[in-house]
Scaffold this motif. Structure first.
Motif, PDB file in Angstrom:
ATOM      1  N   LYS A 107       0.675 -14.175  -2.419  1.00  0.00           N
ATOM      2  CA  LYS A 107       1.344 -13.312  -1.448  1.00  0.00           C
ATOM      3  C   LYS A 107       1.773 -14.080  -0.205  1.00  0.00           C
ATOM      4  O   LYS A 107       2.683 -13.655   0.511  1.00  0.00           O
ATOM      5  N   LEU A 124       7.365  -6.307  -4.863  1.00  0.00           N
ATOM      6  CA  LEU A 124       6.592  -7.471  -4.432  1.00  0.00           C
ATOM      7  C   LEU A 124       6.154  -7.328  -2.975  1.00  0.00           C
ATOM      8  O   LEU A 124       5.017  -7.669  -2.618  1.00  0.00           O
ATOM      9  N   ALA A 158       3.595  -9.369  -0.574  1.00  0.00           N
ATOM     10  CA  ALA A 158       4.334 -10.620  -0.405  1.00  0.00           C
ATOM     11  C   ALA A 158       4.890 -10.694   1.016  1.00  0.00           C
ATOM     12  O   ALA A 158       5.525  -9.756   1.494  1.00  0.00           O
ATOM     13  N   ILE A 218       9.985 -13.193   1.273  1.00  0.00           N
ATOM     14  CA  ILE A 218      10.665 -13.132  -0.008  1.00  0.00           C
ATOM     15  C   ILE A 218      12.160 -12.970   0.220  1.00  0.00           C
ATOM     16  O   ILE A 218      12.586 -12.281   1.148  1.00  0.00           O
TER      17      ILE A 218
END
Length: 495
Positions: free
Chosen positions: A229, A244, A249, A252
């Motif tokens: 993450k 995600l 996360a 990203i």
């Protein structure tokens, strides 16, 4: 005699794990002076037996671990706790470091940054001058490594391709040789499951970025630590950004595939016999599929549902299957892989049904698996991606593309390579095509297999229109969608 029952706690992935308490589970990490325990295990009283001559027992402990071990609430006065966020102890060289080794499996996201800092403090690595270089885990034949390496070189980086096992085993030795600016991993290649490699690199000041070119949940399903993450990630399919992020996360972004115009261009040798052929080049299934999806099922009902959806004008992709299977958690539970398997099996049906509508002019370059799926097809042997495939694309009348249902908004290399090679592509619709001009996409895409015959007949009868569209597409690809473009996106992302 019955063995004493070990304490069990939930690790950072929520799985129950036993806690061993023998002296062999306490590893010396070097140093001298007062002992600093990196975790004190489930039975602190034993430490006074294992290490009896100490005045004080300094220790760091993971908060999530402490909550689950009642005996840590009332330690003897000899135990002195140091907070993990206290920067002063990291620069203190007079500690004898001892690690409770199960910690690296219990709560790696907590312990790996700490052990990385302590490990690097014993070296001169962090004082080295950082070079303008990039390390790429893989080899010269790994997925996308040649294209990415060349593109980084053109951006004035030196590059080094390092075997993934060597990256994981020899990270300290590698960093002593050179301190790179970037480590660029494809699908977490070269990074270990606990995060040790990532945290060592991060603590050394190296920017790490992972490019997910496959279904991200299939990649992270093999990672049991939550460290992923914290890794900056780029993904080829932007459908995955929202789930995600929901999982935690922290950084990203979207980075589609692209092409290398040095490989794919119209200046290739003639490949005879394809002037009026509709061509598909690709595998009937990906390598090691059975092993990867071991234990997953695709029932006759699953197949009926997939075929019914396709006949109803719907492509049963990964999103369709997770909704149908009522999957609500993507990690760390492995259930998502079962839905992924069904999407993969659907992909075989989708490709096969589409190719059946391509007509008698179809030529397939691929493996023998196509014999069972398309018994009467003109099947030719697989061809090399870097040498023969560009000529096939350039010399075919029409090239077909069917996107894997594993990537709901995804694209394939064909969406870029065929046009760069001066060929002509008909592709199935996917939201990922939105990165291209809408008017061009509309001309060269289909939503259902049944639309393909009319589209093929239209362009087989009008070679001049194929040439015009191919030229327009090639201009778009060379302007915005080469790997040189993508390197600029990568550098903007990590800076």
């Amino acid at each position: 005699m019955q063995r004493p029952q070990r304490i069990r706690i939930k690790n950072e992935s929520g799985k129950l794990q036993s806690l061993p308490d023998g002296k062999e589970y306490f590893q010396e990490l070097g140093g001298s002076g007062d002992i600093l325990f990196l975790g004190i295990g489930p039975n602190p009283d034993l430490l006074t037996e294992f290490f009896p001559d100490e005045s004080y027992y300094y220790y760091i402990e993971c908060p999530e671990y402490e909550k689950q071990i009642p005996s840590l609430l009332a330690l003897p006065a000899k135990f002195k706790k140091i907070q993990s966020y206290d920067a002063t102890f990291f620069n203190k060289n007079s500690f004898r470091l001892i690690l409770y080794t199960p910690n690296k499996r219990l709560f790696p996201s907590f312990w790996e940054p700490i052990t990385s800092k302590l490990t690097l403090n014993k070296t001169e690595i962090c004082s080295k001058i950082q070079s303008k270089s990039v390390w790429i885990p893989g080899n010269d034949h790994s997925l996308l490594v040649p294209e990415i390496s060349k593109a980084f070189a053109r951006a004035d980086f030196t590059y080094r391709v390092i075997a993934p096992d060597a990256m994981r085993r020899n990270m300290l030795s590698l960093l002593k040789q050179e301190l790179p600016e970037i480590v660029f991993s494809i699908n977490f290649n070269g990074l270990d499951n606990s995060g040790e490699t990532f945290f060592l690199l991060r603590e050394a000041g190296v920017k790490v970025v992972v490019w997910m070119v496959d279904n991200p949940f299939h990649v992270i399903s093999g990672i049991k630590s939550a460290y992923w993450k914290e890794v900056p990630m780029l993904i080829t399919d932007d459908w995955f950004i929202k789930p995600l992020r929901k999982l935690g996360a922290t950084k990203i972004g979207h980075l589609p595939l692209a092409t290398d115009p040095d490989i794919f261009n119209p200046n290739v040798p003639l490949y005879p016999g394809l002037d009026n052929r509709i061509v598909f080049a690709g595998r009937s299934s990906f390598p090691k599929k059975v092993k990867f999806f071991a234990g997953c099922e695709f029932s006759s009902k699953d197949e009926r549902d997939a075929v019914y959806a396709i006949n109803s004008g719907i492509k049963p992709n990964f999103e369709w299957w997770i909704n149908r299977d009522d999957i609500t958690s993507f990690w760390p539970e492995p259930n998502v892989r079962s839905s992924g398997f069904r999407a993969e099996q659907t992909g075989t049906i989708w490709r096969t049904e589409t190719l059946k509508f391509a007509g008698s002019n179809l030529t397939v370059f691929g493996d023998e698996g196509w014999r069972e799926l398309l018994p009467d097809v003109d099947l030719r042997k697989p061809i090399d991606y870097y040498t023969v495939l560009p000529a096939v694309y350039t010399n075919s009348a029409i090239v077909l593309n069917m996107t894997s249902p594993l990537l709901p908004n995804g694209l394939t290399q064909r969406n870029f390579d065929v046009w760069a090679a001066g060929g002509f592509l008909l592709t199935d619709q996917t939201p990922g095509l939105s990165i291209f001009p809408e008017e061009l996409v509309k001309e060269c895409s289909f939503s259902t297999p049944s639309e393909l015959p009319e589209l093929c007949d239209k362009y087989l009868a009008d070679p001049q229109r194929r040439i015009e569209l191919s030229k327009k597409w090639r201009e778009v690809i060379l302007k915005d969608h080469t790997y040189q473009n993508r390197i600029r996106n990568i550098l903007n992302f990590i800076n």
